[in-house]
Design an enzyme around this catalytic site. Structure first.
Site, PDB file in Angstrom:
ATOM      1  N   TYR A 170       0.848  -1.189   0.000  1.00 18.49           N
ATOM      2  CA  TYR A 170       0.000   0.000   0.000  1.00 18.49           C
ATOM      3  C   TYR A 170       0.884   1.240   0.000  1.00 18.49           C
ATOM      4  O   TYR A 170       1.225   1.804   1.046  1.00 18.49           O
ATOM      5  CB  TYR A 170      -0.938  -0.003   1.201  1.00 18.49           C
ATOM      6  CG  TYR A 170      -2.040  -1.033   1.136  1.00 18.49           C
ATOM      7  CD1 TYR A 170      -2.286  -1.756  -0.030  1.00 18.49           C
ATOM      8  CD2 TYR A 170      -2.844  -1.287   2.240  1.00 18.49           C
ATOM      9  CE1 TYR A 170      -3.295  -2.703  -0.091  1.00 18.49           C
ATOM     10  CE2 TYR A 170      -3.865  -2.230   2.183  1.00 18.49           C
ATOM     11  CZ  TYR A 170      -4.076  -2.934   1.022  1.00 18.49           C
ATOM     12  OH  TYR A 170      -5.087  -3.881   0.955  1.00 18.49           O
TER      13      TYR A 170
ATOM     14  N   SER B 237     -13.131  -3.644  -0.140  1.00 20.90           N
ATOM     15  CA  SER B 237     -13.999  -2.812  -0.969  1.00 20.90           C
ATOM     16  C   SER B 237     -15.465  -3.109  -0.661  1.00 20.90           C
ATOM     17  O   SER B 237     -16.258  -3.373  -1.565  1.00 20.90           O
ATOM     18  CB  SER B 237     -13.697  -3.026  -2.460  1.00 20.90           C
ATOM     19  OG  SER B 237     -14.291  -2.037  -3.257  1.00 20.90           O
ATOM     20  N   PRO B 238     -15.846  -3.063   0.628  1.00 19.43           N
ATOM     21  CA  PRO B 238     -17.198  -3.491   1.010  1.00 19.43           C
ATOM     22  C   PRO B 238     -18.305  -2.533   0.583  1.00 19.43           C
ATOM     23  O   PRO B 238     -19.480  -2.895   0.686  1.00 19.43           O
ATOM     24  CB  PRO B 238     -17.118  -3.557   2.543  1.00 19.43           C
ATOM     25  CG  PRO B 238     -16.087  -2.534   2.896  1.00 19.43           C
ATOM     26  CD  PRO B 238     -15.059  -2.629   1.798  1.00 19.43           C
ATOM     27  N   LEU B 239     -17.940  -1.349   0.099  1.00 18.91           N
ATOM     28  CA  LEU B 239     -18.951  -0.360  -0.270  1.00 18.91           C
ATOM     29  C   LEU B 239     -19.171  -0.298  -1.780  1.00 18.91           C
ATOM     30  O   LEU B 239     -19.752   0.665  -2.282  1.00 18.91           O
ATOM     31  CB  LEU B 239     -18.566   1.017   0.274  1.00 18.91           C
ATOM     32  CG  LEU B 239     -18.445   1.079   1.802  1.00 18.91           C
ATOM     33  CD1 LEU B 239     -17.951   2.451   2.240  1.00 18.91           C
ATOM     34  CD2 LEU B 239     -19.767   0.744   2.472  1.00 18.91           C
TER      35      LEU B 239
END
Length: 294
Positions: free
Chosen positions: A53, A208-210
């Site tokens: 990251y 990326s749950p949204l």
């Protein structure tokens, strides 16, 4: 804040996905650290990171170092915070992502991550992605060796299939504690992996749950953001954000689910953390299910 478990570790039911703090268009360090502190203030005790990251070439570990500084500068108790980092991917600095999951690379990467995070051992170390050039059993075996050497306290796997989960579970036994796959209102291809994780007693950490509600940091500037869905309508009825509705929906999918939404500003993670207190009625859950694509 409500809590769930990863093996025998109690963590907040919502974690912080720290990737947006270090990749393209990242905030300045003051805002980044304020975001981590806001997460801690909201009761978040799970922070998701990776050695890959970062934005530019030569920055490996940028996010891990940032989190270590943020924790060191926090005025409260951080002893209960679980840092979940990952190894096996790289970023050359041109926006692309590479995969390298040889045992030698994973050993060096985990040791470097442990030094950056400043602890005696990494709380949760996850294999970031299967490497098609390396037999899966060899990559997973490296996690077993890292556990046995005391470099990591628990192991996880990410971006995997059900067959890979089963094989990893056979190799690692109770050392394996989590699966991290993409899962959201828009992308539910990992439903079988979620169900298998729950059956095996593994935590399932959607990244990326949204999706379908907000654009992911991986989507690029052209990625779409949906509006006017059932999630937005029910959010308006509750007087909360659609992101909270999406996270509350995810939490109802299974007790194994612990979402790790990304955030690059304090208000975002503060809002996400409040989803653990949101109660959706059976009727609302049915409406959300009926509105899902596919």
């Amino acid at each position: 804040m409500q809590y769930r478990t990863i093996a025998d570790i109690t963590v907040s039911a919502i974690g912080l996905g720290a990737m947006p703090l270090s990749i393209e268009d990242r905030p300045d360090e003051m805002r980044a650290i304020a975001t981590v502190h806001a997460a801690l203030d909201a009761g978040v005790t799970l922070i998701d990171t990776a050695d890959s990251y970062h934005w530019h070439a030569g920055e490996a570990g940028h996010n891990e170092l940032l989190i270590a500084r943020a924790l060191a500068r926090y005025g409260g108790d951080t002893s209960g915070v679980l840092i979940a980092t990952k190894g096996g991917r790289g970023r050359p600095g041109d926006g692309s992502w590479t995969v390298t999951a040889t045992p030698e690379h994973l050993r060096r990467a985990a040791e470097a991550s442990a030094r950056r995070l400043g602890g005696e051992a990494i709380g949760l170390y996850q294999l970031h992605k299967p490497d098609p050039a390396v037999p899966w059993a060899e990559s997973v075996g490296a996690l077993r060796d890292l556990f046995d050497a005391g470099t990591i306290r628990a192991a996880g796997i990410s971006n995997v299939t059900t067959d890979q989960i089963r094989q990893a579970h056979q190799i690692l036994g109770d050392r394996l504690v989590s699966v991290q796959n993409q899962y959201s209102p828009a992308i539910r291809d990992s439903e079988p992996e979620l169900q298998l994780s729950a059956q095996l007693g593994l935590a399932f950490l959607p990244w990326s749950p949204l999706g379908g509600i907000s654009r992911s940091s991986l989507d690029g500037p052209s990625g779409p953001t949906s509006a006017g869905t059932a999630f937005h309508r029910i959010a308006a009825e509750h007087g909360v954000s659609p992101q909270q509705i999406a996270l509350a929906w995810l939490l109802r999918r299974s007790p194994a689910v612990i979402p790790v939404p990304g955030a690059s500003r304090p208000t975002s993670i503060t809002d996400s953390a409040q989803a653990t207190e949101l109660q959706l009625s059976p009727e609302e859950l049915t409406q959300l299910e009926d509105a899902l694509p596919g």
